[in-house]
Write a protein that holds these residues in place. Sequence first.
Motif, PDB file in Angstrom:
ATOM      1  N   GLU A  35       0.830  -1.213   0.000  1.00 22.08           N
ATOM      2  CA  GLU A  35       0.000   0.000   0.000  1.00 22.08           C
ATOM      3  C   GLU A  35       0.864   1.263   0.000  1.00 22.08           C
ATOM      4  OE1 GLU A  35      -3.292   2.140   2.879  1.00 22.08           O
ATOM      5  OE2 GLU A  35      -2.924  -0.001   3.096  1.00 22.08           O
ATOM      6  N   THR A  36       1.918   1.266   0.791  1.00 27.63           N
ATOM      7  CA  THR A  36       2.834   2.413   0.834  1.00 27.63           C
ATOM      8  C   THR A  36       3.550   2.567  -0.497  1.00 27.63           C
ATOM      9  OG1 THR A  36       3.146   2.067   3.199  1.00 27.63           O
ATOM     10  CG2 THR A  36       4.785   3.424   2.083  1.00 27.63           C
ATOM     11  N   LEU A  37       3.918   1.458  -1.101  1.00 26.44           N
ATOM     12  CA  LEU A  37       4.571   1.495  -2.416  1.00 26.44           C
ATOM     13  C   LEU A  37       3.661   2.179  -3.430  1.00 26.44           C
ATOM     14  CD1 LEU A  37       6.985   0.441  -4.213  1.00 26.44           C
ATOM     15  CD2 LEU A  37       5.498  -1.481  -4.731  1.00 26.44           C
ATOM     16  N   ARG A  38       2.393   1.765  -3.477  1.00 25.67           N
ATOM     17  CA  ARG A  38       1.461   2.355  -4.437  1.00 25.67           C
ATOM     18  C   ARG A  38       1.165   3.821  -4.121  1.00 25.67           C
ATOM     19  NH1 ARG A  38      -3.134  -0.466  -3.539  1.00 25.67           N
ATOM     20  NH2 ARG A  38      -2.211  -2.018  -2.223  1.00 25.67           N
ATOM     21  N   LYS A  39       1.141   4.172  -2.839  1.00 23.36           N
ATOM     22  CA  LYS A  39       0.825   5.548  -2.437  1.00 23.36           C
ATOM     23  C   LYS A  39       1.936   6.522  -2.789  1.00 23.36           C
ATOM     24  CE  LYS A  39      -0.362   8.265   1.668  1.00 23.36           C
ATOM     25  NZ  LYS A  39      -0.616   8.201   3.118  1.00 23.36           N
ATOM     26  N   TYR A  40       3.179   6.162  -2.493  1.00 20.17           N
ATOM     27  CA  TYR A  40       4.287   7.092  -2.657  1.00 20.17           C
ATOM     28  C   TYR A  40       5.042   6.940  -3.981  1.00 20.17           C
ATOM     29  CZ  TYR A  40       3.644   8.389   2.198  1.00 20.17           C
ATOM     30  OH  TYR A  40       3.126   8.856   3.372  1.00 20.17           O
ATOM     31  N   PHE A  41       4.880   5.809  -4.658  1.00 20.53           N
ATOM     32  CA  PHE A  41       5.629   5.574  -5.892  1.00 20.53           C
ATOM     33  C   PHE A  41       4.696   5.298  -7.074  1.00 20.53           C
ATOM     34  CE2 PHE A  41       8.446   4.223  -2.421  1.00 20.53           C
ATOM     35  CZ  PHE A  41       9.553   4.994  -2.679  1.00 20.53           C
ATOM     36  N   GLY A  42       3.516   5.859  -7.048  1.00 20.54           N
ATOM     37  CA  GLY A  42       2.537   5.618  -8.106  1.00 20.54           C
ATOM     38  C   GLY A  42       3.039   6.029  -9.475  1.00 20.54           C
ATOM     39  N   ASP A  43       3.676   7.193  -9.573  1.00 16.55           N
ATOM     40  CA  ASP A  43       4.193   7.659 -10.867  1.00 16.55           C
ATOM     41  C   ASP A  43       5.287   6.737 -11.392  1.00 16.55           C
ATOM     42  OD1 ASP A  43       2.472   9.793 -10.852  1.00 16.55           O
ATOM     43  OD2 ASP A  43       3.963  11.218 -10.066  1.00 16.55           O
TER      44      ASP A  43
ATOM     45  N   LEU B 147       5.720   3.569 -10.710  1.00 14.07           N
ATOM     46  CA  LEU B 147       5.129   2.292 -11.111  1.00 14.07           C
ATOM     47  C   LEU B 147       4.418   2.412 -12.453  1.00 14.07           C
ATOM     48  CD1 LEU B 147       3.654   1.159  -7.678  1.00 14.07           C
ATOM     49  CD2 LEU B 147       5.647   0.222  -8.821  1.00 14.07           C
ATOM     50  N   ALA B 148       3.748   3.535 -12.673  1.00 10.97           N
ATOM     51  CA  ALA B 148       2.997   3.727 -13.919  1.00 10.97           C
ATOM     52  C   ALA B 148       3.917   4.009 -15.102  1.00 10.97           C
ATOM     53  CB  ALA B 148       2.003   4.860 -13.751  1.00 10.97           C
ATOM     54  N   ASN B 149       4.973   4.767 -14.884  1.00 11.89           N
ATOM     55  CA  ASN B 149       5.832   5.206 -15.992  1.00 11.89           C
ATOM     56  C   ASN B 149       7.094   4.371 -16.157  1.00 11.89           C
ATOM     57  OD1 ASN B 149       4.006   7.298 -16.400  1.00 11.89           O
ATOM     58  ND2 ASN B 149       5.078   8.614 -14.945  1.00 11.89           N
ATOM     59  N   GLY B 150       7.321   3.412 -15.286  1.00  8.64           N
ATOM     60  CA  GLY B 150       8.543   2.610 -15.364  1.00  8.64           C
ATOM     61  C   GLY B 150       8.623   1.794 -16.640  1.00  8.64           C
ATOM     62  N   ALA B 151       7.524   1.182 -17.036  1.00  6.88           N
ATOM     63  CA  ALA B 151       7.533   0.349 -18.247  1.00  6.88           C
ATOM     64  C   ALA B 151       7.750   1.203 -19.488  1.00  6.88           C
ATOM     65  CB  ALA B 151       6.226  -0.430 -18.359  1.00  6.88           C
ATOM     66  N   ALA B 152       7.102   2.372 -19.548  1.00  6.38           N
ATOM     67  CA  ALA B 152       7.276   3.253 -20.706  1.00  6.38           C
ATOM     68  C   ALA B 152       8.719   3.755 -20.791  1.00  6.38           C
ATOM     69  CB  ALA B 152       6.313   4.432 -20.607  1.00  6.38           C
ATOM     70  N   SER B 153       9.298   4.060 -19.649  1.00  4.80           N
ATOM     71  CA  SER B 153      10.681   4.519 -19.618  1.00  4.80           C
ATOM     72  C   SER B 153      11.633   3.418 -20.111  1.00  4.80           C
ATOM     73  CB  SER B 153      11.056   4.929 -18.198  1.00  4.80           C
ATOM     74  OG  SER B 153      12.409   5.260 -18.117  1.00  4.80           O
ATOM     75  N   MET B 154      11.381   2.180 -19.673  1.00  7.58           N
ATOM     76  CA  MET B 154      12.225   1.065 -20.100  1.00  7.58           C
ATOM     77  C   MET B 154      12.063   0.814 -21.599  1.00  7.58           C
ATOM     78  SD  MET B 154      14.517  -1.162 -19.369  1.00  7.58           S
ATOM     79  CE  MET B 154      14.586  -1.292 -17.608  1.00  7.58           C
ATOM     80  N   ASP B 155      10.834   0.905 -22.111  1.00  6.74           N
ATOM     81  CA  ASP B 155      10.616   0.729 -23.550  1.00  6.74           C
ATOM     82  C   ASP B 155      11.398   1.762 -24.352  1.00  6.74           C
ATOM     83  OD1 ASP B 155       8.977  -1.410 -23.083  1.00  6.74           O
ATOM     84  OD2 ASP B 155       7.101  -0.287 -23.344  1.00  6.74           O
ATOM     85  N   ALA B 156      11.396   3.004 -23.875  1.00  4.33           N
ATOM     86  CA  ALA B 156      12.131   4.062 -24.570  1.00  4.33           C
ATOM     87  C   ALA B 156      13.637   3.789 -24.545  1.00  4.33           C
ATOM     88  CB  ALA B 156      11.824   5.411 -23.937  1.00  4.33           C
ATOM     89  N   ARG B 157      14.145   3.317 -23.411  1.00  7.47           N
ATOM     90  CA  ARG B 157      15.575   3.011 -23.313  1.00  7.47           C
ATOM     91  C   ARG B 157      15.960   1.862 -24.236  1.00  7.47           C
ATOM     92  NH1 ARG B 157      16.660   2.368 -17.069  1.00  7.47           N
ATOM     93  NH2 ARG B 157      18.625   1.580 -17.857  1.00  7.47           N
ATOM     94  N   LEU B 158      15.108   0.836 -24.300  1.00  9.90           N
ATOM     95  CA  LEU B 158      15.380  -0.296 -25.181  1.00  9.90           C
ATOM     96  C   LEU B 158      15.326   0.126 -26.649  1.00  9.90           C
ATOM     97  CD1 LEU B 158      13.407  -3.145 -23.399  1.00  9.90           C
ATOM     98  CD2 LEU B 158      15.886  -2.874 -23.536  1.00  9.90           C
TER      99      LEU B 158
END
Length: 176
Positions: free
Chosen positions: A75-83, A85-96
């Motif tokens: 719950e704390t992970l989702r509350k404080y690191f929501g952005d 978690l949401a943008n991590g995959a897009a960022s990795m796709d761009a790097r790849l």
Amino acid sequence: MSQDMDTSNKPRPARKAATKKAKAATTEKRKPGRPPFQPTDDMRELVKECAGAGCSHDTIVGVLAAELGVKISDETLRKYFGDELANGAASMDARLQHAMCALALEGNYAALVFLHATRKGISIKMPKEDPPPPPPPPPPVVFTINSQAPQGSLDHLLSANTTGKAHTMAGQAGSA
């Protein structure tokens, strides 16, 4: 003089109400319990990397505990690191994608074909190899039967000895 009036020059103690107000103004009132969680930039970067790699929330919580010694709930992970978690995959796709472009520009033919096909919406299918043919069947086994048996054949010996032994065995069984 009366005892009620104090004529001495002693300093008077400060009022309690004024002291409380001063303390309240200088310090914020905190709720009881654990202090609020404060994420750091290192935590945010680690969560973003893990989310980009496709890690589950439980795995990310475990990595935070192992790498940085931070124990938090899902719950704390989702509350404080929501952005993150949401943008991590897009960022990795761009790097790849960037790394793939760099490989293609360096002359990697496979990377060049892949990028061209994916940008143009072309499906790349590898040709399927035909399975190897089954092994040939073993050659047939051929038996030849000789119709003329030699003089001392096994059949001749068996027919002569078998009847005598059978009779003898029957005689022994009867006498026992």
